[in-house]
Design a protein around this motif. Structure first.
Motif, short mmCIF file in Angstrom:
data_model
loop_
_atom_site.label_atom_id
_atom_site.label_comp_id
_atom_site.label_asym_id
_atom_site.label_seq_id
_atom_site.Cartn_x
_atom_site.Cartn_y
_atom_site.Cartn_z
N ILE A 104 9.46 3.53 -4.39
CA ILE A 104 10.53 3.33 -5.37
C ILE A 104 9.89 3.23 -6.76
O ILE A 104 9.34 2.19 -7.14
N SER A 119 12.64 -6.67 0.40
CA SER A 119 13.97 -6.32 0.92
C SER A 119 14.90 -7.52 1.14
O SER A 119 15.92 -7.39 1.80
N GLY A 167 16.05 -3.05 -2.31
CA GLY A 167 15.34 -3.09 -1.02
C GLY A 167 16.27 -3.48 0.11
O GLY A 167 16.22 -2.90 1.21
N ASN A 173 9.04 -0.81 -2.05
CA ASN A 173 10.12 -1.13 -2.99
C ASN A 173 9.82 -2.34 -3.87
O ASN A 173 10.34 -2.44 -4.97
N VAL A 182 10.41 -2.13 4.93
CA VAL A 182 10.84 -2.08 3.53
C VAL A 182 10.33 -3.33 2.82
O VAL A 182 10.68 -4.46 3.21
#
Ligand code: NDP
Length: 245
Positions: free
Chosen positions: A138, A13, A18, A89, A10
């Motif tokens: 995202i 994050s 995230g 993300n 991810v």
């Protein structure tokens, strides 16, 4: 929804959406690679997750730097043996009306939000094809409906939706699914920076009459990342309390 045995990466994050996504995937049993440009916040998040018993690798990487992204993907595969889930993300805003928008703010937003996702996708493709894995991008409702003062951000997220659909078509024969989530107005550092009057105006346009939480987004990402979504690819799922319908 079990993600037992899966490895998830991810980006962005250390905090916000995230971080919530990484936690949700870990709760479902995935081993998670956390990554961010903020080293201190990244290590603090990694320690927090490890103290809960989750298996975590934390590696600093700027998604706009091809060499750092390559090292990140290599580190994930060498630590955990595979890569099954990539969540793109990392993202920023640099809002302004077009007349006042600086060229460097246009470039930076497109570079992080769109080129960053391209680089992470490209570098992760080989391990993802090997594991017949999946990608969740995202995006944002702003990439669907546009917004005054966010031309750069809107263009980057509309571009990310195009990247999602093209990648889904290109990789479907390799068993890799690619979807996007389009969050609406979610309570994070990004939206806390908005003035009160702007926040109130946005809230009036949300049928469910509340801001979303990072966990609202994480739940849908978790669904898309798992076998329950085995027949879903190339889709953009709004998580926005009904803003776009
Ligand atoms: P945050 O700013 O809270 O978190 C984003 C994280 O990404 C930060 O830790 C940030 O680090 C990191 N990041 C920024 N640039 C890079 C980079 N070049 N490489 C790696 N990491 C980077 O934002 P949110 O959690 O709110 O947003 C997460 C995603 O969700 C973004 O893509 C955003 O566009 C999207 N989104 C958010 C919405 C919302 O309402 N909050 C609505 C719709 C979409 P740093 O702080 O150092 O920049």
């Amino acid at each position: 929804m079990s993600l037992e045995g899966k490895v998830a990466l991810v980006t962005g994050s250390a905090r916000g959406i995230g971080k919530a996504i990484a936690l949700r995937l870990a709760q479902e049993g995935a081993r998670v690679v956390l990554s961010d440009v903020m080293e201190d916040a990244l290590q603090a998040t990694a320690e927090e997750f490890r103290s809960k018993g989750y298996t975590i690798l934390a590696k600093k990487a700027n998604v706009t730097e091809a060499a750092e992204v390559t090292e990140l993907v290599d580190a994930a595969v060498s630590e955990f043996g595979s890569l099954d889930i990539l969540v793109n993300n990392a993202g920023i805003t640099r809002d302004n009306l077009l007349l006042r928008m600086k060229e460097e703010d246009w470039d930076l937003v497109l570079k992080i939000n769109l080129k960053g996702a391209f680089l992470c996708t490209k570098m992760a493709l080989r391990p993802l094809m090997k594991s017949a894995g999946c990608i969740v991008n995202i995006a944002s409702v702003i990439g669907i409906m546009g917004n005054a003062g966010q031309a750069n951000y809107s263009a980057s997220k509309a571009g990310l939706i195009g990247l999602t659909k093209s990648t889904a078509k290109e990789l479907s024969s390799r068993g890799v699914r690619v979807n996007a989530v389009a969050p609406g107005y979610i309570d994070t550092e990004m939206t806390r920076a908005l003035p009160d009057n702007v926040r109130e105006a946005i809230l009036k346009n949300i049928p469910l009459a509340r801001m979303g939480t990072p966990e609202d987004v994480a739940n849908v990402v978790c669904f898309l990342a798992g076998d329950a979504a085995a027949y879903v690819t190339g889709q953009v799922i709004p998580v926005d309390g009904g803003m776009v319908m």
